[in-house]
Enzyme design. Structure first.
Site, mmCIF file in Angstrom:
data_model
loop_
_atom_site.group_PDB
_atom_site.id
_atom_site.type_symbol
_atom_site.label_atom_id
_atom_site.label_comp_id
_atom_site.label_asym_id
_atom_site.label_seq_id
_atom_site.Cartn_x
_atom_site.Cartn_y
_atom_site.Cartn_z
ATOM 1 N N THR A 96 7.502 15.282 -11.392
ATOM 2 C CA THR A 96 7.136 16.703 -11.328
ATOM 3 C C THR A 96 6.053 16.871 -10.272
ATOM 4 O O THR A 96 4.939 16.365 -10.415
ATOM 5 C CB THR A 96 6.622 17.197 -12.692
ATOM 6 O OG1 THR A 96 7.655 17.042 -13.666
ATOM 7 C CG2 THR A 96 6.227 18.666 -12.618
ATOM 8 N N MET A 171 11.911 25.518 -11.711
ATOM 9 C CA MET A 171 12.343 25.599 -13.108
ATOM 10 C C MET A 171 11.400 24.798 -14.008
ATOM 11 O O MET A 171 11.035 25.249 -15.105
ATOM 12 C CB MET A 171 13.770 25.079 -13.240
ATOM 13 C CG MET A 171 14.350 25.210 -14.646
ATOM 14 S SD MET A 171 14.507 26.937 -15.186
ATOM 15 C CE MET A 171 15.932 27.440 -14.197
ATOM 16 N N LYS A 172 11.009 23.620 -13.559
ATOM 17 C CA LYS A 172 10.100 22.797 -14.373
ATOM 18 C C LYS A 172 8.746 23.476 -14.542
ATOM 19 O O LYS A 172 8.130 23.424 -15.623
ATOM 20 C CB LYS A 172 9.922 21.414 -13.721
ATOM 21 C CG LYS A 172 8.989 20.458 -14.488
ATOM 22 C CD LYS A 172 9.525 20.086 -15.851
ATOM 23 C CE LYS A 172 8.565 19.160 -16.610
ATOM 24 N NZ LYS A 172 8.516 17.787 -16.070
ATOM 25 N N ALA A 173 8.266 24.142 -13.502
ATOM 26 C CA ALA A 173 6.985 24.844 -13.599
ATOM 27 C C ALA A 173 7.056 25.961 -14.635
ATOM 28 O O ALA A 173 6.113 26.183 -15.404
ATOM 29 C CB ALA A 173 6.589 25.409 -12.232
ATOM 30 N N GLN A 176 7.058 24.253 -18.099
ATOM 31 C CA GLN A 176 5.757 23.719 -18.497
ATOM 32 C C GLN A 176 4.762 24.829 -18.838
ATOM 33 O O GLN A 176 3.851 24.633 -19.641
ATOM 34 C CB GLN A 176 5.193 22.809 -17.403
ATOM 35 C CG GLN A 176 5.993 21.523 -17.197
ATOM 36 C CD GLN A 176 6.174 20.712 -18.461
ATOM 37 O OE1 GLN A 176 7.048 20.978 -19.283
ATOM 38 N NE2 GLN A 176 5.319 19.718 -18.639
#
Length: 296
Positions: A96, A171-173, A176
């Protein structure tokens, strides 16, 4: 395609390697910590002396490092993967990092004959070790199709979230942001319960069977009431870093982030007091302020 590399053999990378080996891939791995390399060899992996050696012995390489600078050094450095992997191979960015950093890497790989799959993961230590990670994959459809067997070996679910470098990290941000906020609220609720004299088991029973129950909150609360603040595979530094990425992205595009900003301060206090602790150690700091602990 049977040759795969893994750069970074920590809590997450060791799980990638374990499941790749389990699925019949020849895995070459690299890590700076001798104990991690030793454990990797014990599971049947082939150790590499440097990044160059990983690249020369792999058709796909998972990069599972801590931050963007490390990722760029591994891929684009003087002896990085881009100079040593064969044409037609792929780098799978499971670390990430900032969307802007993976975009930079994508631009640098253009014309190299090496594809980039931007695919951060979710599932933490249990998901990595169990081969049940959720992958947020971005890349050209044909490339995702070609390297799907490699990704299937380490995951339960693969979401195709875009075609461009950076789409996976965006998308990961977003993910999270939500997870960090749930954690923060759970830590505060646990501290409130402790001060009020509520039993940890009773709190867990109610939370886990209510509308608020979810894997994130349940896992956090279990570790809190069992007083497991280290060694659970969820180091606080990782979530602290991830929330930093989320907030930086929000600042860049002009989105106010009230909950994530508060969660960031909670994680900042935990990391400042217990830098080697896991996420749940934030509750311990609150308990120290309040003078009450939550036990099962």
């Amino acid at each position: 395609m049977k040759r795969v590399g893994v750069v970074g053999l920590g809590d997450m990378g060791s799980g990638l390697a374990k499941n790749l080996i389990k699925n019949g891939f020849e895995v070459t791995g690299l890590d700076l910590a001798p104990a991690r390399v030793e454990a990797f060899c014990a599971m049947g992996g082939k150790p590499a002396a440097n990044v160059e050696e990983v690249g020369q012995n792999a058709d796909a390489v998972f990069v599972m490092v801590m931050n963007g600078n490390q990722a760029k050094a591994v891929i684009l450095g003087e002896r990085g993967l881009v100079s040593h992997m064969p044409k037609g191979s792929a780098i799978i960015m499971t670390a990430t990092i900032k969307p802007s950093e993976v975009k930079e890497i994508g631009v640098a790989l253009e014309g190299s004959g090496i594809s980039l799959i931007d695919s951060p993961v979710s599932g933490g230590f249990p998901g990595a070790q169990g081969g049940t990670l959720t992958m947020m994959a971005a890349g050209q459809p044909s490339i995702l199709d070609e390297f799907k067997p490699v990704m299937d070996a380490v995951s339960k679910t693969i979401h195709r979230v875009g075609e461009n470098a950076g789409d996976g990290q965006v998308m990961k941000a977003c993910l999270q942001t939500l997870i960090g906020s749930i954690f923060g609220a759970t830590f505060e609720a646990a501290a409130l319960a402790a001060k009020a004299g509520v039993k940890g088991q009773a709190l867990y029973d109610v939370f886990s069977t209510s509308g608020a129950g979810c894997g994130v909150a349940n896992t956090a609360l279990e570790h809190i009431i069992d007083r497991k603040f280290e060694g659970t595979g969820s180091g606080i530094g990782t979530m602290h870093k991830d929330l930093t990425i989320s907030l930086d992205m929000a600042e860049e595009i002009g989105v106010p982030m009230f909950m994530a900003s508060t969660a960031m301060q909670i994680f900042h206090q935990g990391k400042s007091k217990y830098p080697e602790g896991d996420n749940w150690v934030c509750t311990r700091v609150m308990e120290e302020i309040n003078g009450a602990e939550l036990h099962r």
